[in-house]
Design a protein around this motif. Structure first.
Motif, PDB file in Angstrom:
ATOM      1  N   GLU A  51     -10.085 -41.972  13.441  1.00 37.68           N
ATOM      2  CA  GLU A  51     -11.550 -41.784  13.766  1.00 37.68           C
ATOM      3  C   GLU A  51     -12.090 -40.705  12.836  1.00 37.68           C
ATOM      4  O   GLU A  51     -13.135 -39.857  13.294  1.00 37.68           O
ATOM      5  N   ARG A  52     -11.910 -40.336  11.685  1.00 39.19           N
ATOM      6  CA  ARG A  52     -12.538 -39.394  10.723  1.00 39.19           C
ATOM      7  C   ARG A  52     -13.484 -40.223  10.234  1.00 39.19           C
ATOM      8  O   ARG A  52     -13.507 -41.347  10.240  1.00 39.19           O
ATOM      9  N   LYS A  53     -14.632 -39.467   9.849  1.00 37.74           N
ATOM     10  CA  LYS A  53     -16.040 -40.043   9.225  1.00 37.74           C
ATOM     11  C   LYS A  53     -15.531 -40.357   7.829  1.00 37.74           C
ATOM     12  O   LYS A  53     -15.202 -39.662   7.039  1.00 37.74           O
ATOM     13  N   PRO A  54     -15.820 -41.780   7.531  1.00 35.78           N
ATOM     14  CA  PRO A  54     -15.816 -42.113   6.172  1.00 35.78           C
ATOM     15  C   PRO A  54     -16.339 -41.149   4.954  1.00 35.78           C
ATOM     16  O   PRO A  54     -15.513 -41.211   3.846  1.00 35.78           O
ATOM     17  N   ALA A  55     -17.565 -40.680   5.215  1.00 33.64           N
ATOM     18  CA  ALA A  55     -18.052 -39.728   4.273  1.00 33.64           C
ATOM     19  C   ALA A  55     -16.857 -38.554   3.927  1.00 33.64           C
ATOM     20  O   ALA A  55     -16.983 -38.350   2.729  1.00 33.64           O
ATOM     21  N   GLU A  56     -16.483 -38.179   5.001  1.00 31.60           N
ATOM     22  CA  GLU A  56     -15.800 -36.953   5.056  1.00 31.60           C
ATOM     23  C   GLU A  56     -14.262 -37.286   4.455  1.00 31.60           C
ATOM     24  O   GLU A  56     -14.085 -36.448   3.506  1.00 31.60           O
ATOM     25  N   ILE A  63     -13.343 -40.286  -3.600  1.00 32.42           N
ATOM     26  CA  ILE A  63     -13.654 -41.631  -3.904  1.00 32.42           C
ATOM     27  C   ILE A  63     -14.988 -42.047  -3.169  1.00 32.42           C
ATOM     28  O   ILE A  63     -15.467 -41.170  -2.411  1.00 32.42           O
ATOM     29  N   ALA A  64     -15.404 -43.059  -3.716  1.00 31.33           N
ATOM     30  CA  ALA A  64     -16.563 -43.239  -2.856  1.00 31.33           C
ATOM     31  C   ALA A  64     -16.565 -43.871  -1.375  1.00 31.33           C
ATOM     32  O   ALA A  64     -15.525 -44.482  -1.277  1.00 31.33           O
ATOM     33  N   GLU A  65     -17.434 -43.750  -0.690  1.00 34.63           N
ATOM     34  CA  GLU A  65     -17.344 -44.055   0.715  1.00 34.63           C
ATOM     35  C   GLU A  65     -16.927 -45.548   0.902  1.00 34.63           C
ATOM     36  O   GLU A  65     -16.331 -45.928   1.825  1.00 34.63           O
ATOM     37  N   ASN A  66     -17.602 -46.617   0.117  1.00 34.09           N
ATOM     38  CA  ASN A  66     -17.213 -47.872   0.114  1.00 34.09           C
ATOM     39  C   ASN A  66     -15.678 -48.129  -0.087  1.00 34.09           C
ATOM     40  O   ASN A  66     -15.153 -48.771   0.454  1.00 34.09           O
ATOM     41  N   THR A  67     -15.231 -47.400  -0.940  1.00 38.96           N
ATOM     42  CA  THR A  67     -13.816 -47.581  -1.548  1.00 38.96           C
ATOM     43  C   THR A  67     -13.135 -47.071  -0.131  1.00 38.96           C
ATOM     44  O   THR A  67     -11.978 -47.789   0.014  1.00 38.96           O
TER      45      THR A  67
END
Length: 91
Positions: A51-56, A63-67
């Motif tokens: 449950e960590r934030k993707p942006a973090e 890497i990119a958030e989408n990645t």
């Protein structure tokens, strides 16, 4: 020291055994995933699973958030497929 778990019925024993079996299969599948995917892919998967934030996660891994989402989905799909195969092989 942790308190002992008191199990009094057959259904409670069955439920505990089922949880332990699912955990065992998930751990086996994760170990297989670790040998198939690179470390960064596994790190992205585990970070989102915890449950960590993707942006973090993206910033931390460079890497990119989408990645991050792509890595997470690939590992999750692999683990689900592997669990299905393990159930067939081990049941």
């Amino acid at each position: 020291m942790a308190s002992p778990i008191l199990i009094t019925t057959a259904s409670e024993i069955d439920a505990l055994a089922e949880r332990e079996w699912r955990d065992y299969l998930a751990n086996l599948a994760l170990e297989k995933a670790k040998s198939r995917f690179n470390e960064r892919t596994i790190q992205a998967f585990l970070a989102l699973a915890n449950e960590r934030k993707p942006a973090e996660v993206a910033q931390e891994l460079g890497i990119a958030e989408n990645t991050v989402y792509v890595h997470h989905n690939r590992v999750r799909s692999f683990i689900r497929k592997t669990i299905t195969e393990l159930k067939t092989d081990l049941d």
